[in-house]
Design an enzyme around this catalytic site. Sequence first.
Site, PDB file in Angstrom:
ATOM      1  N   LYS A   1       1.562  -9.626  -0.569  1.00 32.67           N
ATOM      2  CA  LYS A   1       1.396  -8.384  -1.779  1.00 32.67           C
ATOM      3  C   LYS A   1       2.533  -7.467  -1.723  1.00 32.67           C
ATOM      4  O   LYS A   1       2.499  -6.687  -0.625  1.00 32.67           O
ATOM      5  CB  LYS A   1       0.024  -8.197  -2.107  1.00 32.67           C
ATOM      6  CG  LYS A   1      -0.284  -7.271  -3.243  1.00 32.67           C
ATOM      7  CD  LYS A   1      -1.723  -6.965  -3.381  1.00 32.67           C
ATOM      8  CE  LYS A   1      -2.198  -6.628  -4.910  1.00 32.67           C
ATOM      9  NZ  LYS A   1      -1.546  -5.156  -4.885  1.00 32.67           N
TER      10      LYS A   1
ATOM     11  N   CYS B   1       0.995  -1.299   0.133  1.00 35.74           N
ATOM     12  CA  CYS B   1      -0.067  -0.117   0.085  1.00 35.74           C
ATOM     13  C   CYS B   1       0.823   1.094   0.055  1.00 35.74           C
ATOM     14  O   CYS B   1       1.715   1.420   0.876  1.00 35.74           O
ATOM     15  CB  CYS B   1      -0.906   0.197   1.148  1.00 35.74           C
ATOM     16  SG  CYS B   1      -1.988   1.643   1.102  1.00 35.74           S
TER      17      CYS B   1
ATOM     18  N   GLY C   1      -1.160  -5.333 -11.870  1.00 34.94           N
ATOM     19  CA  GLY C   1      -0.825  -3.917 -12.429  1.00 34.94           C
ATOM     20  C   GLY C   1      -1.517  -3.739 -14.101  1.00 34.94           C
ATOM     21  O   GLY C   1      -0.976  -4.361 -14.802  1.00 34.94           O
TER      22      GLY C   1
END
Length: 337
Positions: free
Chosen positions: A141, A102, A205
Amino acid sequence: MKIRDIDLGHRPVMLAPMEDVTDPAFRHICKEFGAAMVYSEFVSADALIRSVGRTMEKIRVSDDERPAAVQIYGRDVETMVEAARIVESEARPDVIDINFGCPVKKVAGKGAGAGLLRNPELLLQITRAVVEAVQVPVTVKTRLGWDHESKNIVTLAEQLQDCGIEALTIHGRTRSQMYTGEADWTLIGEVKKNPRMHIPIIGNGDIDSGERALEMFERYGVDGVMVGRATFGQPWLFREIRDVLDGRTDAPPLTNEWKMNVLRRQIRESVAGSMQRTDCARKATELGGIIHVRRHLAASPLFKGIPDFRQTRIRMLRAESMDELFAILDEAEQRLV
């Protein structure tokens, strides 16, 4: 592709964890349309330990959305370990995912999420401790690195694997890029080609179509792909992607009428879920579901072809009831026709 004994099938497509987006209603619909695995909104380890009501709601997983992952983020070992144990016992997810990606300032700027890419030693300590603390598979992630000068994902991937994670999702941008520019999959491909890597590698992405997903599978050899922002206002994207990946050339096109009915269903399920999660008055609970879902509707690419749609989009974002939203959708559907 498998995560331990969880079989996600050939070339799986996952729904990315997204704050204020991947609520249970949205996850359920995406799962129905072909998402191989869905992820919760990311949840704060600190808030979990304090048993914050809204945070505890975020980790709930229903059987009809499994396999499902709950994603947690934090900035120290002890807190992350305790949070992971809470998630395992309270939510019983199929997977616990750790967020090291994040980029937003309120997370990364405080040393959590992508902020830990500046402290790889602590990042690895947290990962190793969480893996040892729970029985369910742990995945990660993350991003390519903190900035252009520190793209360390090839080395970091090996180190994370050594910590015991069972899959790795890589977003093809650095933290400094945030969500700007085009995602770079070349380093994702390098991680996958590394002969020392044996866990599944999931690329993330700019996946916004079946053709794009197929290209990433074939060019970079990833085991799975994850779709994020492209799902806003179009959960049927998973069906369109699966049609391409599975070679269904004879699949009938999805009509605008069908898509509009999906959006109406999402409104109903969002409101129903909000009302189940709280004991407040009906008006307040309906508004909670509306506030959540209206941002999906306003972002839907379904309406991009309608001239001068800006004012209608503003009305969507200000709507406070199902009746109001349904009336706006009816109007939009007529304009589509």
